[in-house]
Design a protein around this motif. Sequence first.
Motif, PDB file in Angstrom:
ATOM      1  N   LEU A   1      -6.923  -0.600  11.520  1.00 43.40           N
ATOM      2  CA  LEU A   1      -6.489   0.717  11.044  1.00 43.40           C
ATOM      3  C   LEU A   1      -5.167   1.129  11.679  1.00 43.40           C
ATOM      4  O   LEU A   1      -4.247   1.568  10.981  1.00 43.40           O
ATOM      5  CB  LEU A   1      -7.564   1.772  11.345  1.00 43.40           C
ATOM      6  N   VAL A   2      -5.048   0.971  12.980  1.00 37.93           N
ATOM      7  CA  VAL A   2      -3.805   1.345  13.665  1.00 37.93           C
ATOM      8  C   VAL A   2      -2.644   0.490  13.166  1.00 37.93           C
ATOM      9  O   VAL A   2      -1.542   0.998  12.923  1.00 37.93           O
ATOM     10  CB  VAL A   2      -3.975   1.219  15.196  1.00 37.93           C
ATOM     11  N   ASP A   3      -2.892  -0.796  12.964  1.00 34.96           N
ATOM     12  CA  ASP A   3      -1.827  -1.667  12.465  1.00 34.96           C
ATOM     13  C   ASP A   3      -1.406  -1.257  11.056  1.00 34.96           C
ATOM     14  O   ASP A   3      -0.214  -1.216  10.753  1.00 34.96           O
ATOM     15  CB  ASP A   3      -2.283  -3.128  12.475  1.00 34.96           C
ATOM     16  N   ALA A   4      -2.372  -0.944  10.197  1.00 40.05           N
ATOM     17  CA  ALA A   4      -2.050  -0.524   8.833  1.00 40.05           C
ATOM     18  C   ALA A   4      -1.265   0.789   8.832  1.00 40.05           C
ATOM     19  O   ALA A   4      -0.386   0.988   7.994  1.00 40.05           O
ATOM     20  CB  ALA A   4      -3.320  -0.381   8.004  1.00 40.05           C
ATOM     21  N   LEU A   5      -1.585   1.674   9.759  1.00 42.38           N
ATOM     22  CA  LEU A   5      -0.859   2.941   9.851  1.00 42.38           C
ATOM     23  C   LEU A   5       0.603   2.733  10.244  1.00 42.38           C
ATOM     24  O   LEU A   5       1.466   3.494   9.812  1.00 42.38           O
ATOM     25  CB  LEU A   5      -1.528   3.860  10.880  1.00 42.38           C
ATOM     26  N   THR A   6       0.875   1.722  11.041  1.00 42.73           N
ATOM     27  CA  THR A   6       2.237   1.527  11.540  1.00 42.73           C
ATOM     28  C   THR A   6       3.126   0.725  10.604  1.00 42.73           C
ATOM     29  O   THR A   6       4.337   0.673  10.814  1.00 42.73           O
ATOM     30  CB  THR A   6       2.210   0.830  12.914  1.00 42.73           C
ATOM     31  N   ARG A   7       2.570   0.102   9.596  1.00 43.24           N
ATOM     32  CA  ARG A   7       3.372  -0.701   8.657  1.00 43.24           C
ATOM     33  C   ARG A   7       3.942   0.191   7.558  1.00 43.24           C
ATOM     34  O   ARG A   7       3.272   1.097   7.068  1.00 43.24           O
ATOM     35  CB  ARG A   7       2.521  -1.793   8.006  1.00 43.24           C
ATOM     36  N   PRO A   8       5.174  -0.080   7.117  1.00 41.95           N
ATOM     37  CA  PRO A   8       5.741   0.702   6.017  1.00 41.95           C
ATOM     38  C   PRO A   8       5.054   0.358   4.692  1.00 41.95           C
ATOM     39  O   PRO A   8       4.593  -0.770   4.489  1.00 41.95           O
ATOM     40  CB  PRO A   8       7.212   0.288   5.999  1.00 41.95           C
ATOM     41  N   ALA A   9       4.989   1.327   3.799  1.00 42.49           N
ATOM     42  CA  ALA A   9       4.311   1.128   2.511  1.00 42.49           C
ATOM     43  C   ALA A   9       4.964   0.019   1.694  1.00 42.49           C
ATOM     44  O   ALA A   9       4.273  -0.738   1.003  1.00 42.49           O
ATOM     45  CB  ALA A   9       4.297   2.437   1.726  1.00 42.49           C
ATOM     46  N   GLY A  10       6.258  -0.110   1.774  1.00 45.79           N
ATOM     47  CA  GLY A  10       6.963  -1.137   1.012  1.00 45.79           C
ATOM     48  C   GLY A  10       6.614  -2.549   1.439  1.00 45.79           C
ATOM     49  O   GLY A  10       6.735  -3.491   0.654  1.00 45.79           O
TER      50      GLY A  10
END
Length: 115
Positions: A25-34
């Motif tokens: 979850l934390v990793d997904a939050l830190t990645r840009p949507a693009g």
Amino acid sequence: MIRSLQILVYFALYFTVFVFAAWALVDALTRPAGAFVSAGKRTKNFWLAVTGAATAVAFVAIPAPIGLGAFSFLALAAAVGGIVYLVDVRPAVRPYSGRRGRGQGGGGKSPRGGW
């Protein structure tokens, strides 16, 4: 004695599932949507929903006194959600995240496959 060991192992397994789901979850939050779109994966919101639900279910499944000990049968689904993100999606979106990895200019390869 054996009962205490079983409870400790049970707790350790469920806590490990929670840690993996929270990490995802934390990793997904830190990645840009693009980055998700560029990598050919589902959207960032989809993976936030999957990893968020996995983290919540994993937390609830942790035995008392830390968690509730409820829905422990769903912890397997939480583990699958977190592990799929960490093993499949995270490596695919990492090159498109615009970060430098391991202090060596992004690990050597460009997102397009060249050196």
